[in-house]
Design an enzyme around this catalytic site. Structure first.
Site, PDB file in Angstrom:
ATOM      1  N   ASP A  16      -3.868   3.930   2.443  1.00  0.00           N
ATOM      2  CA  ASP A  16      -5.322   3.873   2.634  1.00  0.00           C
ATOM      3  C   ASP A  16      -5.763   2.442   2.972  1.00  0.00           C
ATOM      4  O   ASP A  16      -6.951   2.132   2.981  1.00  0.00           O
ATOM      5  CB  ASP A  16      -6.058   4.389   1.379  1.00  0.00           C
ATOM      6  CG  ASP A  16      -5.790   3.518   0.157  1.00  0.00           C
ATOM      7  OD1 ASP A  16      -4.941   2.592   0.243  1.00  0.00           O
ATOM      8  OD2 ASP A  16      -6.416   3.756  -0.887  1.00  0.00           O
ATOM      9  N   ASN A  55      -0.041   4.519  -0.655  1.00  0.00           N
ATOM     10  CA  ASN A  55      -0.611   5.815  -0.217  1.00  0.00           C
ATOM     11  C   ASN A  55      -1.358   5.708   1.106  1.00  0.00           C
ATOM     12  O   ASN A  55      -2.119   6.591   1.484  1.00  0.00           O
ATOM     13  CB  ASN A  55      -1.508   6.393  -1.307  1.00  0.00           C
ATOM     14  CG  ASN A  55      -2.695   5.481  -1.582  1.00  0.00           C
ATOM     15  OD1 ASN A  55      -2.711   4.320  -1.154  1.00  0.00           O
ATOM     16  ND2 ASN A  55      -3.682   5.991  -2.268  1.00  0.00           N
ATOM     17  N   ASP A  94      -8.567 -15.597 -17.625  1.00  0.00           N
ATOM     18  CA  ASP A  94      -9.358 -16.018 -16.479  1.00  0.00           C
ATOM     19  C   ASP A  94     -10.520 -16.924 -16.891  1.00  0.00           C
ATOM     20  O   ASP A  94     -11.234 -16.615 -17.845  1.00  0.00           O
ATOM     21  CB  ASP A  94      -9.905 -14.756 -15.790  1.00  0.00           C
ATOM     22  CG  ASP A  94     -10.692 -15.077 -14.551  1.00  0.00           C
ATOM     23  OD1 ASP A  94     -10.085 -15.610 -13.605  1.00  0.00           O
ATOM     24  OD2 ASP A  94     -11.910 -14.803 -14.522  1.00  0.00           O
ATOM     25  N   ASP A 105      -4.597 -10.087 -16.119  1.00  0.00           N
ATOM     26  CA  ASP A 105      -5.749 -10.959 -16.314  1.00  0.00           C
ATOM     27  C   ASP A 105      -6.625 -10.423 -17.434  1.00  0.00           C
ATOM     28  O   ASP A 105      -6.983  -9.246 -17.434  1.00  0.00           O
ATOM     29  CB  ASP A 105      -6.585 -10.992 -15.029  1.00  0.00           C
ATOM     30  CG  ASP A 105      -6.258 -12.176 -14.154  1.00  0.00           C
ATOM     31  OD1 ASP A 105      -6.796 -13.255 -14.419  1.00  0.00           O
ATOM     32  OD2 ASP A 105      -5.467 -12.016 -13.202  1.00  0.00           O
ATOM     33  N   HIS A 155      -4.121 -17.201  -6.089  1.00  0.00           N
ATOM     34  CA  HIS A 155      -4.998 -16.496  -5.139  1.00  0.00           C
ATOM     35  C   HIS A 155      -6.281 -17.272  -4.843  1.00  0.00           C
ATOM     36  O   HIS A 155      -7.113 -16.786  -4.090  1.00  0.00           O
ATOM     37  CB  HIS A 155      -5.339 -15.118  -5.707  1.00  0.00           C
ATOM     38  CG  HIS A 155      -6.089 -15.221  -7.006  1.00  0.00           C
ATOM     39  ND1 HIS A 155      -5.495 -15.704  -8.163  1.00  0.00           N
ATOM     40  CD2 HIS A 155      -7.370 -14.967  -7.325  1.00  0.00           C
ATOM     41  CE1 HIS A 155      -6.389 -15.723  -9.133  1.00  0.00           C
ATOM     42  NE2 HIS A 155      -7.537 -15.274  -8.657  1.00  0.00           N
ATOM     43  N   ASP A 156      -6.443 -18.434  -5.422  1.00  0.00           N
ATOM     44  CA  ASP A 156      -7.653 -19.236  -5.187  1.00  0.00           C
ATOM     45  C   ASP A 156      -7.391 -20.486  -4.366  1.00  0.00           C
ATOM     46  O   ASP A 156      -8.279 -21.319  -4.209  1.00  0.00           O
ATOM     47  CB  ASP A 156      -8.269 -19.674  -6.528  1.00  0.00           C
ATOM     48  CG  ASP A 156      -8.763 -18.512  -7.369  1.00  0.00           C
ATOM     49  OD1 ASP A 156      -9.161 -17.484  -6.800  1.00  0.00           O
ATOM     50  OD2 ASP A 156      -8.742 -18.635  -8.612  1.00  0.00           O
ATOM     51  N   GLU A 181      -6.539 -20.334 -17.730  1.00  0.00           N
ATOM     52  CA  GLU A 181      -6.933 -21.035 -16.507  1.00  0.00           C
ATOM     53  C   GLU A 181      -7.979 -22.079 -16.882  1.00  0.00           C
ATOM     54  O   GLU A 181      -9.115 -21.733 -17.181  1.00  0.00           O
ATOM     55  CB  GLU A 181      -7.522 -20.048 -15.499  1.00  0.00           C
ATOM     56  CG  GLU A 181      -7.848 -20.715 -14.184  1.00  0.00           C
ATOM     57  CD  GLU A 181      -8.920 -20.015 -13.371  1.00  0.00           C
ATOM     58  OE1 GLU A 181      -8.989 -20.245 -12.173  1.00  0.00           O
ATOM     59  OE2 GLU A 181      -9.708 -19.239 -13.946  1.00  0.00           O
ATOM     60  N   ASP A 203       0.845  -1.189   0.000  1.00  0.00           N
ATOM     61  CA  ASP A 203       0.000   0.000   0.000  1.00  0.00           C
ATOM     62  C   ASP A 203       0.889   1.252   0.000  1.00  0.00           C
ATOM     63  O   ASP A 203       1.502   1.581   1.014  1.00  0.00           O
ATOM     64  CB  ASP A 203      -0.885  -0.055   1.266  1.00  0.00           C
ATOM     65  CG  ASP A 203      -1.739   1.179   1.435  1.00  0.00           C
ATOM     66  OD1 ASP A 203      -1.887   1.944   0.457  1.00  0.00           O
ATOM     67  OD2 ASP A 203      -2.262   1.364   2.551  1.00  0.00           O
ATOM     68  N   ASP A 211      -1.698  -1.272  -4.050  1.00  0.00           N
ATOM     69  CA  ASP A 211      -1.939  -0.477  -5.255  1.00  0.00           C
ATOM     70  C   ASP A 211      -0.780  -0.589  -6.242  1.00  0.00           C
ATOM     71  O   ASP A 211       0.240  -1.236  -5.969  1.00  0.00           O
ATOM     72  CB  ASP A 211      -2.181   0.993  -4.870  1.00  0.00           C
ATOM     73  CG  ASP A 211      -1.182   1.476  -3.834  1.00  0.00           C
ATOM     74  OD1 ASP A 211       0.032   1.311  -4.077  1.00  0.00           O
ATOM     75  OD2 ASP A 211      -1.598   1.982  -2.765  1.00  0.00           O
TER      76      ASP A 211
HETATM   77  C1  GLC Z   1     -10.944 -17.421 -11.686  1.00  0.00           C
HETATM   78  C2  GLC Z   1     -10.202 -16.527 -10.737  1.00  0.00           C
HETATM   79  C3  GLC Z   1     -11.023 -16.342  -9.508  1.00  0.00           C
HETATM   80  C4  GLC Z   1     -12.329 -15.686  -9.895  1.00  0.00           C
HETATM   81  C5  GLC Z   1     -13.028 -16.461 -11.004  1.00  0.00           C
HETATM   82  C6  GLC Z   1     -14.083 -15.620 -11.649  1.00  0.00           C
HETATM   83  O1  GLC Z   1     -11.125 -18.688 -11.172  1.00  0.00           O
HETATM   84  O2  GLC Z   1      -8.944 -17.033 -10.469  1.00  0.00           O
HETATM   85  O3  GLC Z   1     -10.375 -15.621  -8.514  1.00  0.00           O
HETATM   86  O4  GLC Z   1     -13.170 -15.607  -8.784  1.00  0.00           O
HETATM   87  O5  GLC Z   1     -12.158 -16.847 -12.037  1.00  0.00           O
HETATM   88  O6  GLC Z   1     -13.524 -14.628 -12.438  1.00  0.00           O
HETATM   89 CA    CA Z   2      -3.337   2.198  -1.406  1.00  0.00          CA
END
Ligand code: GLC
Ligand code: CA
Length: 559
Positions: free
Chosen positions: A24, A22, A202, A97, A333-334, A258, A20, A28
């Site tokens: 908040d 700035n 994605d 993405d 991230h999933d 993906e 981060d 970013d």
């Molecule tokens: C993909 C992304 C996930 C998102 C989903 C819908 O699986 O990795 O984070 O929620 O697509 O876009």
């Molecule tokens: Ca920020």
């Protein structure tokens, strides 16, 4: 051969939790710019940045309301341009993405689409009338959504349902409509012309939907999780060939799709065979759930299912090699943090380092996920308020509020697998807010940041961070670069129930990777190869041991 992305080492950034700048409380773009030096120090040469487009943030940016603008949470267009320029100066490429399956319901296309059945944007989305079953109004099909409940949402305005395989704020685009495809093509061109180096596509497996016929799955759930109804259908390949022909092939870029879920090697080959001209590589999810997680008894430790994991690695490595390219990764991230998911808290350093060796000497372009390189772990979730993921809140509504599951039970059950595990704040230092910024962050910080953080690991010679740096350096800059990039993969000791061994060979050079995937000590017979050199060892061995220690990993040059 010779495509730049074959020799790339990727690093995924979950922008909201990264840095981060700035103060908040939200990560970013300028935060990423601040950390470019760190990324160079780590040694990677490619970053994948999760969505930063304008969005109501129902699904942290995968719900886009304007593909041509940056969310004010993250900065503005000039920040992105600066990031691209500065990363390129440091020889770091950037992929972003490309979100093709859906938009936000706040996107102006959808705002128009829902107004009337004859609106010019109506066919941008998938609409269907209600069915009347036993006198009751029902969804057009009984299909489930990935995020819980039905994959349909009722819209009063026109008395129809729209499809949403993720959240109700994420209506699915209608890819049958050529205008939709044209829009996506223009979006892709726009970003490529700004100078980015490619895309992670994605949810690309889901662009095609089967006919709207009920699933016949015999499950107790009201909505049937027959993902095949909208996964990897043949039509997806037509869409991708069109994208490839009209956009991707015109730029020197990389595309990674993906295609998780239930994609098989055969499905993957359809996406990545170069002659089919679709994508460069895909992410599959097969190795993400190789442990006793789902049916573990209370208090039981997580344990790798060694035969299953070996079989899956072998299947994907052997199945794709020579026929396409591969992407290798532990988590994104999933998924849960690999250190918690497959690591062992009693042998923390050893197991985490072993896992890194196991994965990143394989064949394919590696992607590590921010925080993985310091051994970040899953946090402890105490109440439903600790979760940010829309899919968990949907499931909570259905399981706890509607079906009266015990809330503690629910939290226990989802903690192991929730996507929130990977989304806690990046741990930069032991200072306040883990060095993320000066304001309280939008999400949890794992309690262990005073011991697991970048700053301390830079100072500790034997840290996980330095071990990752070594792997990246060996992979990209050493004399083993070609054998690791192009070398043929071959699994050895296939039937061994603890050890995972593989050989990589290219133009007379051979490396042998040996990993003990368990905490038990293992005696190994003669390896059958003459050892030339120890390239890397998580126990700092000077000689190959007769007995391998818990989670020991060693990389050898052999002949
Ligand atoms: C993909 C992304 C996930 C998102 C989903 C819908 O699986 O990795 O984070 O929620 O697509 O876009
Ligand atoms: Ca920020």
């Amino acid at each position: 051969m010779g495509k730049w992305w074959k020799k790339a080492f990727g690093y995924q950034i979950y922008i909201r939790s990264f840095k981060d700048s700035n103060h908040d409380g939200i990560g970013d773009i300028r935060g990423i710019i601040e950390k470019l030096d760190y990324l160079s120090y780590l040694g990677i040469n490619l970053i994948w940045i999760c969505p930063f487009f304008e969005s109501p943030m129902d699904d942290n940016g995968y719900d886009v309301s304007d593909f041509y603008n940056v969310s004010s949470d993250y900065g503005d267009m000039s920040d992105i341009k600066e990031l691209i320029a500065k990363a390129h100066q440091k020889k770091i490429k950037i992929i972003i993405d490309l979100i093709l399956n859906q938009t936000s319901d706040e996107h102006h296309w959808f705002q128009e689409s829902r107004k009337s059945k004859d609106n010019p944007y109506r066919d941008y989305y998938i609409w269907a009338p209600p069915r009347i079953i036993d006198g009751k109004q029902t969804e057009p099909t009984n299909w489930a959504s990935f995020f819980g409940g039905s994959c349909w949402e009722y819209d009063q305005q026109t008395n129809e349902y729209y499809m949403k395989i993720f959240s109700r704020k994420m209506p699915d685009l209608n890819w049958k409509n050529p205008k939709v495809r044209e829009e996506i093509i223009n979006i892709a061109k726009y970003w490529l012309d700004l100078g980015i180096d490619g895309f992670r596509l994605d949810a690309v497996a889901h662009l095609g939907k089967s006919e709207l016929i009920d699933s016949t799955y015999q499950t107790s759930e009201k909505y049937k999780p027959e993902w095949e109804k909208y996964s990897n259908l043949p039509i997806v390949h037509d869409y991708l060939r069109e994208l490839n022909q009209k956009v991707f092939s015109k730029y020197d870029i990389v595309t990674v799709g993906e295609v998780g879920g239930r994609a098989l090697v055969e499905d993957a080959l359809l996406y990545v065979s170069p002659k089919r001209k679709e994508l460069d590589m895909v992410f599959n999810f097969d190795h993400n759930w190789c442990n006793n997680g789902w049916n573990r008894k209370k208090g039981e430790k997580l344990k790798i299912n060694v035969p299953l994991m070996k079989e899956i690695f072998n299947k994907w490595q052997s199945g794709l090699q020579g026929k396409g390219w591969n992407a290798i990764y532990w988590l994104n991230h999933d998924q849960p943090r690999v250190a918690s998911h497959y690591g062992d808290s009693e042998y923390f350093q050893e197991s985490v380092k072993m896992l890194a060796v196991c994965m990143y000497f394989m064949w394919g372009t590696p992607f590590i996920y921010n925080g993985e390189e310091i051994g970040m772990t899953n946090p402890k979730f105490k109440s439903i308020d600790d979760f940010k993921d829309v899919s968990i809140h949907n499931q909570y509504r259905i399981n706890v509020l509607e079906n009266k599951q015990d809330p503690d039970d629910f939290i226990n059950q989802v903690s192991y697998s929730t996507r929130d595990n990977a989304r806690t704040i990046m741990q930069w230092s032991n200072e306040e807010y883990a060095g993320f910024g000066k304001a309280k962050p939008w999400n949890m910080i794992n309690d262990n940041y005073p011991v697991i953080n970048v700053k301390d690991e830079i100072e500790e010679e034997n840290s996980i961070l330095h071990f990752y740096r070594k792997i990246i350096d060996i992979r990209l800059n050493s004399e083993y670069n070609n054998v690791i990039t192009f070398g043929k993969y071959q699994q050895l000791a296939k039937e061994h129930s603890q050890m995972y061994l593989y050989l990589r060979q290219y133009r007379g050079k051979k490396i042998l990777v040996i990993c003990n995937l368990t905490c038990e000590k293992v005696k190994m017979d003669e390896l059958g190869y003459k050892i030339k050199k120890i390239i890397l060892s998580n126990y700092e061995r000077k000689e190959v041991p007769f007995e391998f220690a818990s989670y020991e990993a060693i990389v050898l040059e052999v002949e």
